[in-house]
Design a protein around this motif. Structure first.
Motif, PDB file in Angstrom:
ATOM      1  N   LYS A  65     -72.285 -35.707 -43.426  1.00 11.97           N
ATOM      2  CA  LYS A  65     -70.879 -35.955 -43.739  1.00 11.97           C
ATOM      3  C   LYS A  65     -70.432 -35.261 -45.012  1.00 11.97           C
ATOM      4  O   LYS A  65     -69.304 -35.391 -45.437  1.00 11.97           O
ATOM      5  CB  LYS A  65     -70.655 -37.464 -43.909  1.00 11.97           C
ATOM      6  CG  LYS A  65     -70.765 -38.216 -42.597  1.00 11.97           C
ATOM      7  CD  LYS A  65     -70.531 -39.681 -42.826  1.00 11.97           C
ATOM      8  CE  LYS A  65     -70.562 -40.418 -41.488  1.00 11.97           C
ATOM      9  NZ  LYS A  65     -70.621 -41.863 -41.685  1.00 11.97           N
ATOM     10  N   SER A 163     -63.590 -50.258 -35.265  1.00  7.07           N
ATOM     11  CA  SER A 163     -64.117 -49.152 -36.060  1.00  7.07           C
ATOM     12  C   SER A 163     -63.666 -47.794 -35.527  1.00  7.07           C
ATOM     13  O   SER A 163     -63.538 -46.838 -36.293  1.00  7.07           O
ATOM     14  CB  SER A 163     -65.638 -49.224 -36.123  1.00  7.07           C
ATOM     15  OG  SER A 163     -66.166 -49.047 -34.828  1.00  7.07           O
ATOM     16  N   ALA A 167     -62.019 -44.959 -37.819  1.00  6.55           N
ATOM     17  CA  ALA A 167     -62.521 -43.578 -37.881  1.00  6.55           C
ATOM     18  C   ALA A 167     -61.382 -42.581 -37.655  1.00  6.55           C
ATOM     19  O   ALA A 167     -61.300 -41.553 -38.333  1.00  6.55           O
ATOM     20  CB  ALA A 167     -63.622 -43.370 -36.853  1.00  6.55           C
TER      21      ALA A 167
ATOM     22  N   ALA B  86     -65.468 -33.839 -39.318  1.00  2.00           N
ATOM     23  CA  ALA B  86     -64.846 -35.090 -38.874  1.00  2.00           C
ATOM     24  C   ALA B  86     -63.350 -34.909 -38.697  1.00  2.00           C
ATOM     25  O   ALA B  86     -62.747 -35.459 -37.781  1.00  2.00           O
ATOM     26  CB  ALA B  86     -65.134 -36.203 -39.877  1.00  2.00           C
ATOM     27  N   SER B  90     -62.170 -34.932 -34.251  1.00  7.98           N
ATOM     28  CA  SER B  90     -61.893 -36.308 -33.837  1.00  7.98           C
ATOM     29  C   SER B  90     -60.758 -36.408 -32.814  1.00  7.98           C
ATOM     30  O   SER B  90     -60.320 -37.490 -32.490  1.00  7.98           O
ATOM     31  CB  SER B  90     -61.543 -37.137 -35.052  1.00  7.98           C
ATOM     32  OG  SER B  90     -60.399 -36.591 -35.637  1.00  7.98           O
TER      33      SER B  90
END
Lengths: 254, 123
Positions: A65, A163, A167, B86, B90
């Motif tokens: 990440k 969740s 996200a 991310a 997504s």
């Protein structure tokens, strides 16, 4: 053996390795700026864009990440680019800023934070609704994520969103911050982002500290303290309004 | 001495973040409210005060200027550690929400920039 000890030295001195690495990256970017664009695109804008590209590459190779910082060799980049050093350097830019400019834009600067939070929240909420969301908790969480990637999860957690939605709200906030970093130098001339007064309002409207920090650095470093000043109030105001007043408004309307 | 400048900077940041934390607690949000902004105000006030109250020497100033100059490299490092994957992977809704928020906020800037309240008007 030589390679092993080299890797060992670079890993053990992670932060120093990061200084050297970023130095080379910045130098390379300024060369590109001078040679390929004749200085039209600022070197720091190229450096930031290259940083984001490398973060993408790092993320896709390591599946972590933290972008490049997930390579153990470049773990120091994570420390150097972390919130502690970022905030320290932002505070330092305030040295020599004009108190007068702050006073003049005080009211409109504060108003811009409120307007910025509500505006981004509404836009995010409308997008969520147009994608078929009907649950006020999910709509509010995504709206909050369009404010910043901190307001999103804070709001989602407070409201009990699931969740997956949280996200998504983080992703909306990350998209915003990346786009502000890259887009600001290009739109700056068109929206009149060229004075401390405008920078204060810009910081309040955008709110993403990292986006504003990167965007202004690539546009005109002299404007950094003004934009950063108002941006740092945004997340707090967002965390205050999104799970309360704004959520109630969404629930009343939906 | 250079360390005086760095220490002054640290002092401003710690006080600001501390006040921001307390402010967040008082209004009941799980976030720091304007900590860095308060730290910046403190530094601006201290450096403006210094014109007549206490002198900041040039070596002390260098301690602050160094960190101010490190700002762009630090932002480059910050860019290199973002979770870009991310953001991109997504799905469209998150991307559209983020992009739309930025576009609308950019468009708002020229409108608000016209407001100058409390400024002397010579005309």
């Amino acid at each position: 053996m030589i390679l092993d000890s080299l890797i060992d030295v670079l890993t053990k001195n992670a932060l120093i390795t990061a200084f050297a690495f970023v130095g080379i990256l910045v130098w390379f970017s300024y060369e590109l700026s001078a040679r390929l664009t004749r200085g039209h695109i600022h070197g720091s804008a190229i450096a930031i864009a290259l940083g984001l590209v490398l973060a993408y590459v790092g993320g896709s190779i390591t599946e972590g990440k933290q972008g490049l910082a997930d390579f153990s060799l470049l773990a120091g980049v994570g420390v150097m680019g972390g919130a502690m050093f970022r905030d320290f350097a932002i505070v330092a830019t305030a040295f020599g800023a004009e108190l007068e400019a702050l006073k003049r834009a005080g009211f409109v600067g504060a108003a811009s934070v409120l307007i910025g939070v509500v505006l981004s929240f509404v836009v995010g909420a409308v997008v969520a609704v147009s994608f078929g969301y009907t649950d006020p908790v999910a709509i509010s969480t995504i709206g909050a994520g369009a404010a910043t990637y901190i307001v999103g999860p804070v709001t989602g957690t407070a409201l009990g969103a699931d969740s997956g939605v949280i996200a998504l709200s983080v992703a909306a906030g990350l998209t915003k911050s990346v786009l502000v970093m890259i887009g600001t130098p290009f739109v700056a001339p068109r929206i009149g982002l060229n004075s401390p007064h405008a920078a204060l309002i810009y910081g309040g409207l955008m709110g993403t500290t990292s986006g504003v920090a990167g965007g202004l650095a690539a546009t005109d470093p002299k404007l950094v303290p003004y934009g950063a000043m108002t941006a740092t109030f945004y997340t707090g105001v967002g965390c205050l309004l999104a799970p309360s007043v704004l959520f109630l408004a969404v629930r009343a309307i939906v | 001495m250079v360390i005086y400048g760095v220490a002054l900077l640290s002092f401003c940041m710690l006080v600001g973040v501390f006040v921001g934390d307390i402010l967040g607690n008082l209004i009941g949000v799980q976030a720091n409210v304007g900590g860095v902004g308060i730290a910046m105000l403190l530094l601006i006030i201290l450096s403006n005060l210094s014109h007549y109250k206490f002198q900041i020497g040039s070596a002390t100033e260098n301690g602050i200027h160094f960190w101010s100059a490190m700002y762009i490299p630090i932002v480059v490092a910050m860019a290199a550690k973002q979770n870009v994957i991310a953001a991109i992977s997504s799905g469209w809704m998150a991307i559209i929400a983020g992009v739309a928020a930025v576009v609308v906020s950019f468009a708002m800037l020229p409108l608000l920039d016209r407001i100058h309240i409390g400024e002397k008007d010579d005309s």
